[in-house]
Design a protein around this motif. Structure first.
Motif, short mmCIF file in Angstrom:
data_model
loop_
_atom_site.label_atom_id
_atom_site.label_comp_id
_atom_site.label_asym_id
_atom_site.label_seq_id
_atom_site.Cartn_x
_atom_site.Cartn_y
_atom_site.Cartn_z
N LEU A 68 4.84 -17.95 1.89
CA LEU A 68 3.75 -17.73 1.34
C LEU A 68 2.44 -17.68 2.21
CD1 LEU A 68 1.84 -18.13 -1.34
CD2 LEU A 68 2.24 -20.70 -0.81
N GLN A 69 2.52 -18.21 3.51
CA GLN A 69 1.24 -18.26 4.30
C GLN A 69 1.20 -16.86 4.93
OE1 GLN A 69 2.76 -21.63 7.03
NE2 GLN A 69 0.47 -22.17 6.83
N GLN A 70 2.46 -16.22 5.14
CA GLN A 70 2.36 -14.80 5.44
C GLN A 70 1.80 -14.13 4.49
OE1 GLN A 70 5.72 -13.32 7.73
NE2 GLN A 70 5.16 -11.11 6.75
N ALA A 71 1.91 -14.03 3.32
CA ALA A 71 1.71 -13.18 2.06
C ALA A 71 0.02 -13.28 2.05
CB ALA A 71 2.30 -13.49 0.85
N VAL A 72 -0.39 -14.63 2.19
CA VAL A 72 -1.98 -14.86 1.75
C VAL A 72 -2.61 -14.59 3.10
CG1 VAL A 72 -3.30 -16.66 1.14
CG2 VAL A 72 -1.28 -16.53 -0.09
N GLU A 73 -2.21 -15.04 4.37
CA GLU A 73 -3.10 -15.20 5.64
C GLU A 73 -2.75 -13.89 6.35
OE1 GLU A 73 -2.37 -19.04 7.41
OE2 GLU A 73 -2.76 -20.10 5.61
N THR A 74 -1.81 -13.30 6.28
CA THR A 74 -1.44 -12.17 7.20
C THR A 74 -1.24 -10.69 6.54
OG1 THR A 74 -0.16 -13.59 8.82
CG2 THR A 74 0.14 -11.16 9.10
N ASP A 75 -0.45 -10.71 5.39
CA ASP A 75 -0.35 -9.57 4.82
C ASP A 75 -1.45 -9.40 3.83
OD1 ASP A 75 2.25 -9.40 5.92
OD2 ASP A 75 3.27 -10.03 4.44
N ARG A 76 -2.02 -10.34 3.22
CA ARG A 76 -3.37 -10.45 2.48
C ARG A 76 -2.65 -9.73 0.98
NH1 ARG A 76 -6.44 -14.07 4.45
NH2 ARG A 76 -7.29 -13.68 6.48
N SER A 77 -1.35 -10.03 0.62
CA SER A 77 -0.89 -9.39 -0.86
C SER A 77 -1.38 -10.31 -1.72
CB SER A 77 0.59 -9.41 -0.56
OG SER A 77 1.35 -10.37 -0.22
N ALA A 183 -16.49 -13.33 2.41
CA ALA A 183 -15.47 -12.56 1.45
C ALA A 183 -15.21 -11.11 2.35
CB ALA A 183 -15.96 -12.55 0.10
N GLU A 184 -16.27 -10.68 2.79
CA GLU A 184 -15.85 -9.13 3.39
C GLU A 184 -15.04 -9.24 4.62
OE1 GLU A 184 -20.17 -8.97 6.03
OE2 GLU A 184 -20.25 -9.19 3.77
N ARG A 185 -14.99 -10.29 5.25
CA ARG A 185 -13.87 -10.39 6.38
C ARG A 185 -12.55 -10.65 5.90
NH1 ARG A 185 -18.29 -12.61 10.67
NH2 ARG A 185 -17.57 -14.70 10.08
N VAL A 186 -12.35 -11.21 4.84
CA VAL A 186 -11.18 -11.51 4.22
C VAL A 186 -10.37 -10.64 3.19
CG1 VAL A 186 -9.89 -13.49 3.13
CG2 VAL A 186 -11.97 -13.91 4.53
N LEU A 187 -11.05 -10.13 2.22
CA LEU A 187 -10.56 -9.37 1.22
C LEU A 187 -11.19 -7.89 1.41
CD1 LEU A 187 -11.72 -11.98 -1.48
CD2 LEU A 187 -9.49 -11.69 -0.32
N PRO A 188 -10.31 -7.13 0.56
CA PRO A 188 -10.91 -5.58 0.61
C PRO A 188 -12.03 -5.46 0.26
CG PRO A 188 -8.40 -6.05 -0.25
CD PRO A 188 -9.08 -7.27 -0.22
N VAL A 189 -12.87 -4.29 0.87
CA VAL A 189 -13.95 -4.19 0.42
C VAL A 189 -13.89 -2.71 -0.23
CG1 VAL A 189 -15.07 -5.32 1.99
CG2 VAL A 189 -14.62 -3.16 2.76
N GLU A 190 -14.98 -2.33 -0.81
CA GLU A 190 -15.32 -0.79 -1.49
C GLU A 190 -14.19 -0.58 -2.68
OE1 GLU A 190 -15.44 2.19 1.28
OE2 GLU A 190 -17.27 1.40 2.22
N LEU A 191 -13.79 -1.74 -3.52
CA LEU A 191 -13.03 -1.65 -4.65
C LEU A 191 -13.78 -0.98 -5.66
CD1 LEU A 191 -10.89 -5.00 -4.39
CD2 LEU A 191 -10.39 -2.62 -3.72
#
Length: 366
Positions: A68-77, A183-191
């Motif tokens: 779960l950590q990998q999905a949230v913190e690394t893969d950002r899925s 947020a701009e450093r964590v989540l995808p931008v230009e959606l």
């Protein structure tokens, strides 16, 4: 269109399949979160934190929290928002909500009165983020006042409000402690920007797909809604008053023979979180009794609903005693009579839970 007519068994199987609780197991954490759309975060550790318990009940013994950590913190899925992990594919739908004004006037007024505080926090995150809540200085000119746990906890309250507005995001957790960043450093931008009405409808559709069957409108439950508006198709369930909405894709899958399994569910599992729905479709009565005095409990402090095939058949009263290295089983409450094969399946799943927790099973019933 004319409503579909379903038996209770049909309705139950729609719900169980949609929640990934039939015999087919998914392979990845990201797959589970995408299919369920939300994964409840709750730290209660009587058995395991709810996010881990829910994932174990879908993925099986190979699941580990590091996935779960990998999905949230690394893969950002997946990303964390409003007390839930959510699929990154749905981010644009939540951004539509974040562009709306804050719901409560007291929140809007408090944020306006603390414009300098807001600027201070965003500047600190930009320069030094990610940061924990305790790393951020409280420069509020007006304290947050409430009768609850947030009273005078200004940094926590500001971060929560900025999170709802989409300015900041939770990028990681250390135990239960959250790390914040822009947020701009964590989540995808230009959606793509989706209007609020369209986003609400798409979220309703995604919710229906994850539930299989739901009411169009009902009393709101905590955290995440369980009703779906007019998406999907109408249905009636034999012996159950009122009309439901069903996922047409799920209905198509109903022609495939149903293969169930036995599962021990978290009290926060979406299959049973709506107690009225669980009673209507599964004839299952359940209350989380951790807030009741011990003498008033029927099933135990943190009883786990037991799923067997397409039926909810009882509750497991157990506790993980990590200091002693044991999973203590105080009682298995059967709803009705179980044949020996059902007892064996439930017993096997209790042992699987103990093995996953790396605890010795101690059964007080023996």
């Amino acid at each position: 269109m004319q409503p579909h007519r379903l038996s209770r068994a049909d309705a139950r199987r729609l719900a169980v399949r949609a929640q990934l609780l039939d015999a087919r197991r998914p392979a990845l954490v990201a797959e589970v979160i995408d299919e369920l759309t939300v994964l409840n975060i709750d730290p209660t550790n009587a058995i395991a934190p709810s996010e881990d318990h829910i994932l174990w009940s879908r993925l099986g013994s190979g699941y580990d929290h590091a996935q779960l950590q990998q999905a949230v913190e690394t893969d950002r899925s997946a990303f964390e928002y409003d007390g839930m992990y959510r699929a990154i594919a749905d981010l644009a739908l939540y951004q539509a909500q974040q562009r709306q004004p804050l719901k409560y006037r007291e929140s809007r007024d408090w944020l306006a009165a603390n414009a300098a505080f807001r600027s201070d926090v965003l500047a600190r995150l930009r320069e030094e983020g990610p940061l924990r809540t305790g790393d951020i200085a409280d420069t509020a000119s007006e304290s947050w006042a409430s009768s609850g746990w947030t009273n005078n906890r200004n940094v926590t309250q500001l971060l929560e409000l900025l999170h709802r507005l989409g300015d900041v995001a939770i990028c990681a957790r250390t135990g239960r402690e959250r790390w914040w960043d822009l947020a701009e450093r964590v989540l995808p931008v230009e959606l793509p920007e989706i209007d609020f009405e369209s986003a609400t409808r798409q979220r309703n559709l995604r919710r229906l797909q994850s539930l299989g069957i739901a009411r169009a409108k009902q009393t709101q439950v905590p955290l995440e809604r369980m009703d779906v508006g007019d998406v999907g198709e109408p249905a009636v369930v034999d012996g159950v008053p009122g009309e439901w909405r069903v996922d047409p894709v799920g209905l198509d899958e109903a022609s495939v023979p149903f293969n169930g399994r036995t599962a021990l569910l978290s009290p926060f599992d979406r299959l049973i979180f709506d107690r009225a729905r669980a009673e209507a479709l599964f004839d299952f009565e359940y209350v989380l009794e951790m807030y009741k005095p011990a003498a008033s409990r029927r099933w135990g402090y943190f009883a786990l609903p037991i799923l067997h095939g397409d039926k909810l058949i009882g509750k497991l009263d157990a506790k993980a005693d990590r200091k002693a290295g044991v999973l203590r089983v105080f009682a298995v409450h059967a709803d009705g009579d179980w044949p020996p094969a059902t007892h064996a399946h439930v017993r096997s799943e209790i042992q699987a839970l103990a093995d996953w927790l790396e605890l010795e099973l101690v059964d007080a019933e023996e």
